[in-house]
Design a protein around this motif. Structure first.
Motif, mmCIF file in Angstrom:
data_model
loop_
_atom_site.group_PDB
_atom_site.id
_atom_site.type_symbol
_atom_site.label_atom_id
_atom_site.label_comp_id
_atom_site.label_asym_id
_atom_site.label_seq_id
_atom_site.Cartn_x
_atom_site.Cartn_y
_atom_site.Cartn_z
ATOM 1 N N VAL A 35 0.864 -1.177 0.000
ATOM 2 C CA VAL A 35 0.000 0.000 0.000
ATOM 3 C C VAL A 35 0.901 1.227 0.000
ATOM 4 O O VAL A 35 1.732 1.396 0.904
ATOM 5 C CB VAL A 35 -0.923 0.030 1.238
ATOM 6 N N VAL A 36 0.777 2.053 -1.014
ATOM 7 C CA VAL A 36 1.540 3.295 -1.082
ATOM 8 C C VAL A 36 0.773 4.345 -0.290
ATOM 9 O O VAL A 36 -0.342 4.721 -0.651
ATOM 10 C CB VAL A 36 1.735 3.748 -2.537
ATOM 11 N N VAL A 37 1.351 4.790 0.801
ATOM 12 C CA VAL A 37 0.668 5.705 1.708
ATOM 13 C C VAL A 37 0.292 6.994 0.983
ATOM 14 O O VAL A 37 1.102 7.578 0.260
ATOM 15 C CB VAL A 37 1.555 6.006 2.932
ATOM 16 N N ASP A 38 -0.946 7.397 1.158
ATOM 17 C CA ASP A 38 -1.566 8.592 0.559
ATOM 18 C C ASP A 38 -2.018 8.368 -0.874
ATOM 19 O O ASP A 38 -2.942 9.026 -1.339
ATOM 20 C CB ASP A 38 -0.636 9.818 0.605
ATOM 21 N N LYS A 39 -1.393 7.438 -1.597
ATOM 22 C CA LYS A 39 -1.794 7.172 -2.979
ATOM 23 C C LYS A 39 -2.912 6.133 -3.018
ATOM 24 O O LYS A 39 -3.923 6.316 -3.689
ATOM 25 C CB LYS A 39 -0.597 6.703 -3.794
ATOM 26 N N ILE A 49 -4.829 8.128 8.344
ATOM 27 C CA ILE A 49 -3.941 9.080 7.679
ATOM 28 C C ILE A 49 -4.559 10.473 7.563
ATOM 29 O O ILE A 49 -3.888 11.423 7.164
ATOM 30 C CB ILE A 49 -3.514 8.577 6.283
ATOM 31 N N LEU A 50 -5.839 10.607 7.894
ATOM 32 C CA LEU A 50 -6.502 11.914 7.837
ATOM 33 C C LEU A 50 -6.462 12.635 9.184
ATOM 34 O O LEU A 50 -6.867 13.793 9.288
ATOM 35 C CB LEU A 50 -7.957 11.755 7.386
ATOM 36 N N LYS A 51 -5.977 11.955 10.202
ATOM 37 C CA LYS A 51 -5.944 12.510 11.554
ATOM 38 C C LYS A 51 -4.546 13.038 11.841
ATOM 39 O O LYS A 51 -3.585 12.269 11.899
ATOM 40 C CB LYS A 51 -6.332 11.422 12.557
ATOM 41 N N ALA A 52 -4.425 14.357 12.018
ATOM 42 C CA ALA A 52 -3.110 14.972 12.174
ATOM 43 C C ALA A 52 -2.805 15.307 13.628
ATOM 44 O O ALA A 52 -3.705 15.556 14.438
ATOM 45 C CB ALA A 52 -3.017 16.235 11.328
ATOM 46 N N ASN A 53 -1.510 15.300 13.946
ATOM 47 C CA ASN A 53 -0.979 15.785 15.223
ATOM 48 C C ASN A 53 -1.502 15.026 16.445
ATOM 49 O O ASN A 53 -1.599 15.582 17.541
ATOM 50 C CB ASN A 53 -1.255 17.286 15.377
ATOM 51 N N ALA A 252 9.034 12.742 4.994
ATOM 52 C CA ALA A 252 8.278 13.836 4.388
ATOM 53 C C ALA A 252 8.283 13.640 2.883
ATOM 54 O O ALA A 252 9.342 13.683 2.252
ATOM 55 C CB ALA A 252 8.898 15.185 4.749
ATOM 56 N N SER A 253 7.114 13.396 2.296
ATOM 57 C CA SER A 253 7.065 13.122 0.856
ATOM 58 C C SER A 253 6.998 14.411 0.039
ATOM 59 O O SER A 253 7.554 14.493 -1.054
ATOM 60 C CB SER A 253 5.863 12.235 0.527
ATOM 61 N N GLU A 300 5.522 10.407 -4.860
ATOM 62 C CA GLU A 300 4.667 9.837 -5.902
ATOM 63 C C GLU A 300 5.343 9.742 -7.263
ATOM 64 O O GLU A 300 5.036 8.850 -8.053
ATOM 65 C CB GLU A 300 3.378 10.651 -6.022
ATOM 66 N N GLU A 301 6.288 10.634 -7.545
ATOM 67 C CA GLU A 301 6.965 10.600 -8.842
ATOM 68 C C GLU A 301 7.897 9.393 -8.974
ATOM 69 O O GLU A 301 8.267 9.007 -10.084
ATOM 70 C CB GLU A 301 7.760 11.886 -9.058
ATOM 71 N N ASN A 302 8.272 8.788 -7.839
ATOM 72 C CA ASN A 302 9.235 7.684 -7.864
ATOM 73 C C ASN A 302 8.619 6.333 -7.510
ATOM 74 O O ASN A 302 9.327 5.339 -7.429
ATOM 75 C CB ASN A 302 10.373 7.976 -6.883
#
Length: 323
Positions: A35-39, A49-53, A252-253, A300-302
């Motif tokens: 699973v590619v995180v965020d993609k 992944i939508l819950k920050a801090n 950090a992507s 994402e580019e890689n």
């Protein structure tokens, strides 16, 4: 009768045995579900992944945090022209009471450079991240790197400043931290020595560990603040240690400068970071965590290059749950 059995072994038993061995090889070599995180947002995650801090428990001894902070970025239109920009990055925090940490490398493990997922699978790791940047030969770390008595690089880089250490030699186990980040100007060197030891130097502290890897210092000591001048923006992978001596893998992507990344680490009290080490930047920077599925952090580019195994890493920090 003997001839009959010889032929049976040659034409029946042996082919079946070879086929079985090949089958086992395919099973072992089968790539894991990734699973590619965020993609891959339609896949189930062990964290939100939508819950920050907010720290989220993932499994015993492991927590996840999506850090989101605003920094001021130069507009490039003259002095004092600043623009607020949101910086996001993800953190996996490991408790050394439940996990072991080591370095795996082409030189130190007498193997070849591999894609991050191949390192993860071959050594049955729970998580992995870049250990350090490397020279143009594609194998040699930019700073000191040793595993047991095998050196990838035996030179201590004077401008780097941070050392990730783990796996104390047997005589020191239970007497010093099992895993830590040490600075070249570290005021806490006494942590690594007994009261009877007089030669309390950085070099002697490093000698107590079977795994040592050096890279750039990210978070300065309070009385020794500095600023990184490089302004190139790229993905960043880093390793840190908090005030509870837990180890943080950070990725950090979205492209940002090292100074922007450092600004977030410095000003964010909840992270409670006391030491941090840069691991890698750009296309090679990546992080992975494996539960049943592998969760991959990569720009994402890689992504396609990583999934195809095109981007090979000579050295990584790997984490395993304690047996």
């Amino acid at each position: 009768m003997v001839i009959f059995f010889q032929k049976a072994i040659k034409f029946v038993v042996l082919p079946l045995f070879l086929a079985f061995v090949a089958f086992l090889g395919e099973v072992r070599a089968k790539p894991p579900d990734v699973v590619v995180v965020d993609k891959d947002t339609d896949k189930p995650y062990p964290f939100d992944i939508l819950k920050a801090n907010t720290w989220q428990p993932v499994e015993k001894g492991l927590q996840f945090l999506r850090m989101s902070e605003t920094v001021m970025r130069d507009r490039g239109e003259g002095e004092n022209q600043k623009l607020p920009v949101t910086v996001d990055f993800d953190i996996l925090k490991f408790d050394p009471a439940y996990f072991d940490f080591s370095v795996y490398g082409a030189v130190t493990d007498k193997t070849e450079s591999k894609a991050l997922l191949a390192w993860l699978q071959q050594y049955d790791l729970t998580a992995a991240i870049n250990s350090s940047m490397y020279l143009t030969d594609g194998k040699t770390s930019i700073g000191y790197l040793r595993k047991n008595d095998v050196y990838n690089n035996n030179h201590i880089g004077k401008s780097l400043g941070a050392f990730f250490v783990s796996c104390p030699y047997e005589k020191y186990q239970g007497k010093i931290p099992s895993c830590s980040i040490i600075y070249d100007n570290d005021p806490d060197l006494d942590t690594y020595f007994s009261q009877t030891e007089k030669e309390r130097t950085l070099e002697n502290a490093l000698k107590k560990y079977s795994v040592v890897v050096q890279n750039f210092k990210l978070v300065d000591l309070p009385d020794n603040q500095s600023e990184w001048k490089a302004q190139r923006r790229h993905s960043i992978a880093a390793v840190a240690q908090d005030e509870d001596n837990e180890i943080l893998l950070m990725y950090a992507s979205k492209p940002l400068t090292v100074q922007e990344f450092r600004t977030v680490l410095h000003k964010n009290g909840p992270l409670r970071i006391k030491r941090a080490m840069y691991a890698e930047g750009g296309a090679e920077a990546s992080m992975a965590y494996r539960k049943k599925t592998v969760f991959l952090w990569q720009h994402e580019e890689n992504i396609m290059l990583f999934l195809k195994g095109t981007v090979k890493l000579p050295n990584i920090i790997g984490i395993k749950r304690k047996q």
